[in-house]
Design a protein around this motif. Structure first.
Motif, PDB file in Angstrom:
ATOM      1  N   LYS A 199     -52.514 -12.151   3.325  1.00 52.91           N
ATOM      2  CA  LYS A 199     -52.567 -10.762   2.490  1.00 52.91           C
ATOM      3  C   LYS A 199     -54.176 -10.339   2.277  1.00 52.91           C
ATOM      4  CE  LYS A 199     -48.356 -10.196   2.044  1.00 52.91           C
ATOM      5  NZ  LYS A 199     -47.443  -8.671   2.809  1.00 52.91           N
ATOM      6  N   GLY A 200     -55.125 -11.049   2.422  1.00 48.73           N
ATOM      7  CA  GLY A 200     -56.082 -11.431   2.693  1.00 48.73           C
ATOM      8  C   GLY A 200     -56.701 -11.275   0.661  1.00 48.73           C
ATOM      9  N   TYR A 201     -55.808 -11.947   0.213  1.00 43.07           N
ATOM     10  CA  TYR A 201     -56.535 -12.333  -1.405  1.00 43.07           C
ATOM     11  C   TYR A 201     -56.942 -13.726  -1.762  1.00 43.07           C
ATOM     12  CZ  TYR A 201     -52.466  -8.866  -1.641  1.00 43.07           C
ATOM     13  OH  TYR A 201     -52.253  -8.047  -1.287  1.00 43.07           O
ATOM     14  N   VAL A 202     -57.173 -14.795  -0.419  1.00 43.35           N
ATOM     15  CA  VAL A 202     -58.041 -15.213  -1.015  1.00 43.35           C
ATOM     16  C   VAL A 202     -58.941 -15.721   0.128  1.00 43.35           C
ATOM     17  CG1 VAL A 202     -56.802 -16.103  -2.745  1.00 43.35           C
ATOM     18  CG2 VAL A 202     -56.300 -17.109  -1.144  1.00 43.35           C
ATOM     19  N   HIS A 203     -59.052 -17.223   0.314  1.00 42.25           N
ATOM     20  CA  HIS A 203     -60.431 -17.277   1.417  1.00 42.25           C
ATOM     21  C   HIS A 203     -60.228 -19.380   1.358  1.00 42.25           C
ATOM     22  CE1 HIS A 203     -62.175 -14.115   3.198  1.00 42.25           C
ATOM     23  NE2 HIS A 203     -62.713 -13.798   1.915  1.00 42.25           N
ATOM     24  N   SER A 204     -59.944 -19.434   2.392  1.00 41.33           N
ATOM     25  CA  SER A 204     -59.568 -20.876   2.354  1.00 41.33           C
ATOM     26  C   SER A 204     -61.144 -21.917   3.481  1.00 41.33           C
ATOM     27  CB  SER A 204     -58.836 -21.840   2.384  1.00 41.33           C
ATOM     28  OG  SER A 204     -57.588 -21.310   4.177  1.00 41.33           O
ATOM     29  N   VAL A 205     -61.624 -23.053   2.546  1.00 46.64           N
ATOM     30  CA  VAL A 205     -62.385 -24.149   3.637  1.00 46.64           C
ATOM     31  C   VAL A 205     -62.070 -24.842   3.259  1.00 46.64           C
ATOM     32  CG1 VAL A 205     -65.208 -24.445   3.505  1.00 46.64           C
ATOM     33  CG2 VAL A 205     -64.001 -21.842   2.812  1.00 46.64           C
ATOM     34  N   LYS A 206     -61.827 -25.396   4.413  1.00 47.04           N
ATOM     35  CA  LYS A 206     -61.739 -26.625   5.100  1.00 47.04           C
ATOM     36  C   LYS A 206     -62.857 -27.572   4.499  1.00 47.04           C
ATOM     37  CE  LYS A 206     -57.808 -26.291   7.949  1.00 47.04           C
ATOM     38  NZ  LYS A 206     -57.162 -26.372   9.486  1.00 47.04           N
ATOM     39  N   THR A 244     -53.718  -6.909  -8.098  1.00 43.04           N
ATOM     40  CA  THR A 244     -52.273  -5.662  -9.174  1.00 43.04           C
ATOM     41  C   THR A 244     -51.668  -6.873  -8.978  1.00 43.04           C
ATOM     42  OG1 THR A 244     -51.417  -4.890  -7.585  1.00 43.04           O
ATOM     43  CG2 THR A 244     -53.210  -3.398  -7.725  1.00 43.04           C
ATOM     44  N   LEU A 245     -50.425  -7.164  -9.973  1.00 39.94           N
ATOM     45  CA  LEU A 245     -48.834  -7.955 -10.204  1.00 39.94           C
ATOM     46  C   LEU A 245     -48.190  -7.315  -9.325  1.00 39.94           C
ATOM     47  CD1 LEU A 245     -48.163  -7.726 -13.724  1.00 39.94           C
ATOM     48  CD2 LEU A 245     -50.014  -9.340 -13.075  1.00 39.94           C
ATOM     49  N   LEU A 246     -48.165  -6.049  -8.310  1.00 40.72           N
ATOM     50  CA  LEU A 246     -47.480  -5.903  -7.705  1.00 40.72           C
ATOM     51  C   LEU A 246     -48.180  -6.984  -6.188  1.00 40.72           C
ATOM     52  CD1 LEU A 246     -45.320  -4.579  -6.163  1.00 40.72           C
ATOM     53  CD2 LEU A 246     -47.001  -2.645  -5.870  1.00 40.72           C
ATOM     54  N   ASP A 247     -49.498  -6.656  -5.933  1.00 39.14           N
ATOM     55  CA  ASP A 247     -49.832  -7.167  -5.069  1.00 39.14           C
ATOM     56  C   ASP A 247     -49.332  -8.668  -5.092  1.00 39.14           C
ATOM     57  OD1 ASP A 247     -51.449  -5.421  -4.045  1.00 39.14           O
ATOM     58  OD2 ASP A 247     -52.896  -5.894  -5.268  1.00 39.14           O
ATOM     59  N   ILE A 248     -49.824  -9.686  -6.036  1.00 43.47           N
ATOM     60  CA  ILE A 248     -48.995 -10.524  -6.493  1.00 43.47           C
ATOM     61  C   ILE A 248     -47.591 -11.219  -5.774  1.00 43.47           C
ATOM     62  CG2 ILE A 248     -49.496 -12.864  -7.644  1.00 43.47           C
ATOM     63  CD1 ILE A 248     -52.226 -11.435  -6.068  1.00 43.47           C
ATOM     64  N   HIS A 249     -47.510 -10.345  -6.505  1.00 43.95           N
ATOM     65  CA  HIS A 249     -45.798 -10.089  -6.650  1.00 43.95           C
ATOM     66  C   HIS A 249     -44.999 -10.091  -5.176  1.00 43.95           C
ATOM     67  CE1 HIS A 249     -41.265  -9.325  -7.212  1.00 43.95           C
ATOM     68  NE2 HIS A 249     -41.732  -8.574  -6.192  1.00 43.95           N
ATOM     69  N   ARG A 250     -45.950  -9.880  -4.258  1.00 44.87           N
ATOM     70  CA  ARG A 250     -45.180  -9.194  -2.777  1.00 44.87           C
ATOM     71  C   ARG A 250     -46.032 -10.923  -1.780  1.00 44.87           C
ATOM     72  NH1 ARG A 250     -46.765  -2.856  -2.432  1.00 44.87           N
ATOM     73  NH2 ARG A 250     -44.859  -2.070  -3.367  1.00 44.87           N
ATOM     74  N   ALA A 251     -47.013 -10.747  -2.726  1.00 44.30           N
ATOM     75  CA  ALA A 251     -47.425 -12.170  -1.763  1.00 44.30           C
ATOM     76  C   ALA A 251     -46.363 -13.294  -1.727  1.00 44.30           C
ATOM     77  CB  ALA A 251     -49.288 -12.159  -2.057  1.00 44.30           C
ATOM     78  N   GLU A 272     -43.869  -0.172 -10.121  1.00 44.44           N
ATOM     79  CA  GLU A 272     -44.706   0.917 -10.608  1.00 44.44           C
ATOM     80  C   GLU A 272     -45.674   0.219 -11.883  1.00 44.44           C
ATOM     81  OE1 GLU A 272     -43.196   4.659 -12.683  1.00 44.44           O
ATOM     82  OE2 GLU A 272     -42.151   4.862  -9.801  1.00 44.44           O
ATOM     83  N   ARG A 273     -44.916  -0.537 -12.789  1.00 45.94           N
ATOM     84  CA  ARG A 273     -46.003  -1.423 -14.174  1.00 45.94           C
ATOM     85  C   ARG A 273     -46.367  -1.865 -13.088  1.00 45.94           C
ATOM     86  NH1 ARG A 273     -49.257  -1.309 -17.607  1.00 45.94           N
ATOM     87  NH2 ARG A 273     -49.212  -2.533 -19.441  1.00 45.94           N
ATOM     88  N   PHE A 274     -45.823  -3.105 -12.551  1.00 49.61           N
ATOM     89  CA  PHE A 274     -46.788  -4.026 -11.702  1.00 49.61           C
ATOM     90  C   PHE A 274     -48.068  -3.614 -10.508  1.00 49.61           C
ATOM     91  CE2 PHE A 274     -43.575  -7.912 -10.882  1.00 49.61           C
ATOM     92  CZ  PHE A 274     -43.191  -8.071 -12.370  1.00 49.61           C
ATOM     93  N   ALA A 275     -47.533  -2.476  -9.945  1.00 49.27           N
ATOM     94  CA  ALA A 275     -48.898  -1.718  -9.236  1.00 49.27           C
ATOM     95  C   ALA A 275     -50.151  -1.135 -11.007  1.00 49.27           C
ATOM     96  CB  ALA A 275     -48.807  -0.023  -9.128  1.00 49.27           C
ATOM     97  N   SER A 276     -49.625  -0.644 -11.808  1.00 48.25           N
ATOM     98  CA  SER A 276     -50.482  -0.518 -12.633  1.00 48.25           C
ATOM     99  C   SER A 276     -51.711  -1.358 -13.275  1.00 48.25           C
ATOM    100  CB  SER A 276     -50.166   0.337 -13.829  1.00 48.25           C
ATOM    101  OG  SER A 276     -49.520  -0.141 -14.777  1.00 48.25           O
ATOM    102  N   VAL A 277     -51.449  -2.883 -13.038  1.00 43.75           N
ATOM    103  CA  VAL A 277     -52.383  -4.116 -13.853  1.00 43.75           C
ATOM    104  C   VAL A 277     -52.908  -4.834 -12.675  1.00 43.75           C
ATOM    105  CG1 VAL A 277     -52.216  -5.664 -15.269  1.00 43.75           C
ATOM    106  CG2 VAL A 277     -50.276  -3.713 -15.298  1.00 43.75           C
ATOM    107  N   THR A 278     -54.010  -5.278 -13.253  1.00 40.79           N
ATOM    108  CA  THR A 278     -54.376  -5.823 -12.492  1.00 40.79           C
ATOM    109  C   THR A 278     -54.949  -6.674 -12.952  1.00 40.79           C
ATOM    110  OG1 THR A 278     -56.732  -5.263 -13.343  1.00 40.79           O
ATOM    111  CG2 THR A 278     -56.412  -3.896 -11.740  1.00 40.79           C
ATOM    112  N   LEU A 279     -55.355  -7.741 -12.549  1.00 40.49           N
ATOM    113  CA  LEU A 279     -55.877  -9.261 -13.086  1.00 40.49           C
ATOM    114  C   LEU A 279     -56.591  -9.155 -13.387  1.00 40.49           C
ATOM    115  CD1 LEU A 279     -53.968  -9.859 -10.230  1.00 40.49           C
ATOM    116  CD2 LEU A 279     -54.857 -12.535 -10.279  1.00 40.49           C
ATOM    117  N   ALA A 280     -58.106  -8.343 -13.194  1.00 46.69           N
ATOM    118  CA  ALA A 280     -58.793  -8.370 -15.025  1.00 46.69           C
ATOM    119  C   ALA A 280     -58.249  -7.561 -15.486  1.00 46.69           C
ATOM    120  CB  ALA A 280     -60.022  -7.069 -13.969  1.00 46.69           C
TER     121      ALA A 280
END
Length: 149
Positions: free
Chosen positions: A50-57, A73-80, A121-129
């Motif tokens: 989803k483009g939220y993290v990178h990995s390096v081996k 957002t909470l919604l982003d991570i819920h979906r991921a 809708e509430r999940f979409a309004s709350v960021t991890l920050a």
């Protein structure tokens, strides 16, 4: 019924990553969550897709955030993490010909859909920050993390 904690666990990890300098290995994350590193890699791979993290081996590698916490957002991570089920209640289909069961199911489905929509809708309004700003300064969190894993 066992609760699905994937969302909570990944929010926990991502906020730690947002406060951590450098990459975090799957083993370190697994230790922090008392989980299997293979399960962590599989879950983190979904976040990477989803483009939220990178990995390096390799040596010095691991997982890092691809976006700042204020853009997740909470919604982003819920979906991921696969959109885990929100409710443990739902309709029953024991007597498909019964008009009462049909009425109960139709009502429950409508109410649960309304509740799910409001929650998303509430999940979409709350960021991890937003979450990260609700607890002690980073050095104390990192101290606990280092002590626990």
């Amino acid at each position: 019924m066992r609760q699905d904690s994937r969302l909570s666990r990944m929010l926990h990890v991502l906020i730690h990553m947002g406060r951590h300098d450098g990459a975090m290995t799957s083993d370190r994350i697994a230790s922090m969550l008392d989980a299997n590193a293979v399960v962590i890699r599989r879950t983190m791979a979904g976040l990477r897709e989803k483009g939220y993290v990178h990995s390096v081996k390799g040596h010095g590698g691991g997982w890092t955030l691809a976006r700042p916490l204020c853009e997740l957002t909470l919604l982003d991570i819920h979906r991921a993490v696969g959109e885990p089920s929100i409710f443990a209640v739902g309709p029953a289909y024991d007597m498909p010909g019964c008009p009462i069961e049909k009425a109960v199911n139709a009502t429950l489905e409508g109410v649960l859909e309304d509740a799910r929509r409001l929650l998303m809708e509430r999940f979409a309004s709350v960021t991890l920050a937003d979450i990260a700003g609700s607890f002690p300064e980073a050095d104390k969190v990192e101290e606990v993390m280092d002590r626990n894993g």
